[in-house]
Write a protein that holds these residues in place. Structure first.
Motif, PDB file in Angstrom:
ATOM      1  N   LEU A   1      11.706   4.006   4.576  1.00  0.00           N
ATOM      2  CA  LEU A   1      11.418   5.037   3.633  1.00  0.00           C
ATOM      3  C   LEU A   1      11.834   6.309   4.041  1.00  0.00           C
ATOM      4  O   LEU A   1      11.992   7.125   3.175  1.00  0.00           O
ATOM      5  N   GLY A   2      12.206   6.579   5.371  1.00  0.00           N
ATOM      6  CA  GLY A   2      13.070   7.822   5.640  1.00  0.00           C
ATOM      7  C   GLY A   2      11.823   8.711   5.785  1.00  0.00           C
ATOM      8  O   GLY A   2      11.924  10.040   5.684  1.00  0.00           O
ATOM      9  N   GLN A   3      10.357   8.462   6.084  1.00  0.00           N
ATOM     10  CA  GLN A   3       9.500   9.551   6.107  1.00  0.00           C
ATOM     11  C   GLN A   3       8.238   8.781   7.052  1.00  0.00           C
ATOM     12  O   GLN A   3       8.426   7.614   7.170  1.00  0.00           O
ATOM     13  N   ALA A   4       7.340   9.407   7.329  1.00  0.00           N
ATOM     14  CA  ALA A   4       6.485   8.977   8.300  1.00  0.00           C
ATOM     15  C   ALA A   4       5.281   8.020   7.447  1.00  0.00           C
ATOM     16  O   ALA A   4       4.991   8.509   6.526  1.00  0.00           O
TER      17      ALA A   4
ATOM     18  N   ILE B   1       0.694  -1.149  -0.147  1.00  0.00           N
ATOM     19  CA  ILE B   1      -0.012   0.183  -0.122  1.00  0.00           C
ATOM     20  C   ILE B   1       0.764   1.330  -0.140  1.00  0.00           C
ATOM     21  O   ILE B   1       2.059   1.324   0.102  1.00  0.00           O
ATOM     22  N   ASP B   2       0.287   2.338  -0.099  1.00  0.00           N
ATOM     23  CA  ASP B   2       0.772   3.756  -0.070  1.00  0.00           C
ATOM     24  C   ASP B   2       0.726   4.261   1.461  1.00  0.00           C
ATOM     25  O   ASP B   2      -0.492   4.742   1.775  1.00  0.00           O
ATOM     26  N   VAL B   3       1.775   3.872   2.479  1.00  0.00           N
ATOM     27  CA  VAL B   3       1.744   4.123   3.730  1.00  0.00           C
ATOM     28  C   VAL B   3       1.789   5.656   3.981  1.00  0.00           C
ATOM     29  O   VAL B   3       1.663   6.071   5.175  1.00  0.00           O
ATOM     30  N   THR B   4       1.928   6.465   2.988  1.00  0.00           N
ATOM     31  CA  THR B   4       2.071   7.774   3.045  1.00  0.00           C
ATOM     32  C   THR B   4       0.905   8.726   2.904  1.00  0.00           C
ATOM     33  O   THR B   4       0.993  10.041   2.939  1.00  0.00           O
TER      34      THR B   4
END
Length: 224
Positions: free
Chosen positions: A153-156, A111-114
């Motif tokens: 990913l280096g992101q939330a 999925i797109d977790v962002t």
């Protein structure tokens, strides 16, 4: 009244049968304890169902709804809005072959977790992502997997871990859509559900976005 006696030569086979049946029952209970369910929301439930029914250790995936206030909602109820439900899939799996940690690892990378506004071309609250944890242990595992995904990913990661909620299966029309040979009318004309599903998935950009986000770690993007 005469007493019923078991002949000595029958006692050993009878005892062996009794022990054998006991072992079988014990083994069946142990196996049953490893058959578990997990409920996840990953946007279009057809896609999540399709992805996870291809995973070794998954017994069944059922499309449905969870997390809202309306009992036994219909697809129309949920898509109309206001029920609070997510489109979800209840995954029945053998935890001996597919540990919960691995299942969540695969789910997050499918999925797109962002994206907290829906998934891909499907927008709105019912298409948001979530993990419904059935126990404190599952919550801890899911939260650890989210932390690992954030580090990778280096992101939330905006996918929340929610408490377990009643699961309501969707109508039969929406089950196994990705492999159904039933004919339906689409904007492309009459198509089998399986063909319409493939056109939808490609047109919605699901696999392209998941591949962009996760690269080679996207477990299902190359399967469609």
């Amino acid at each position: 009244m005469p007493r019923i006696r078991i002949a000595h030569h029958l006692k050993i086979p009878a005892l062996a049968l009794f022990i054998g049946l006991g072992l079988i029952a014990s083994h069946s209970r142990a196996n049953a304890e490893e058959i578990r369910t997990a409920v996840v929301a990953g946007g279009c439930f057809w896609c999540v169902e399709s992805d996870f029914e291809s995973v070794d250790g998954v017994i069944e995936a059922v499309s449905g709804f969870a997390g809202g206030t309306l009992d036994n909602p219909s697809y129309r109820d949920v898509t109309r809005g206001g029920t609070g439900h997510y489109e979800v899939v209840e995954i029945t799996y053998d935890a001996d072959r597919l540990p919960y940690q691995e299942l969540i690892h695969l789910f997050l990378r499918s999925i797109d977790v962002t994206d907290d506004g829906g998934q891909f071309c499907d927008r709105g609250d019912s298409y948001r992502t979530a993990i419904f944890a059935g126990s404190a242990e599952e919550r801890a595992i899911a939260e650890a997997e989210i932390a690992a995904a954030e580090a990778q990913l280096g992101q939330a990661v905006v996918t929340p871990v929610l408490d377990a909620a009643p699961f309501w299966p969707a109508e039969e029309y929406y089950q196994n859509y990705y492999r159904s040979e039933d004919l339906i009318l689409t904007r492309f004309g009459p198509r089998r559900k399986s063909v319409a599903y493939g056109l939808y998935r490609q047109g919605c950009g699901r696999d392209a976005r998941v591949s962009e986000l996760w690269g080679d770690d996207a477990p299902f993007a190359g399967d469609h």
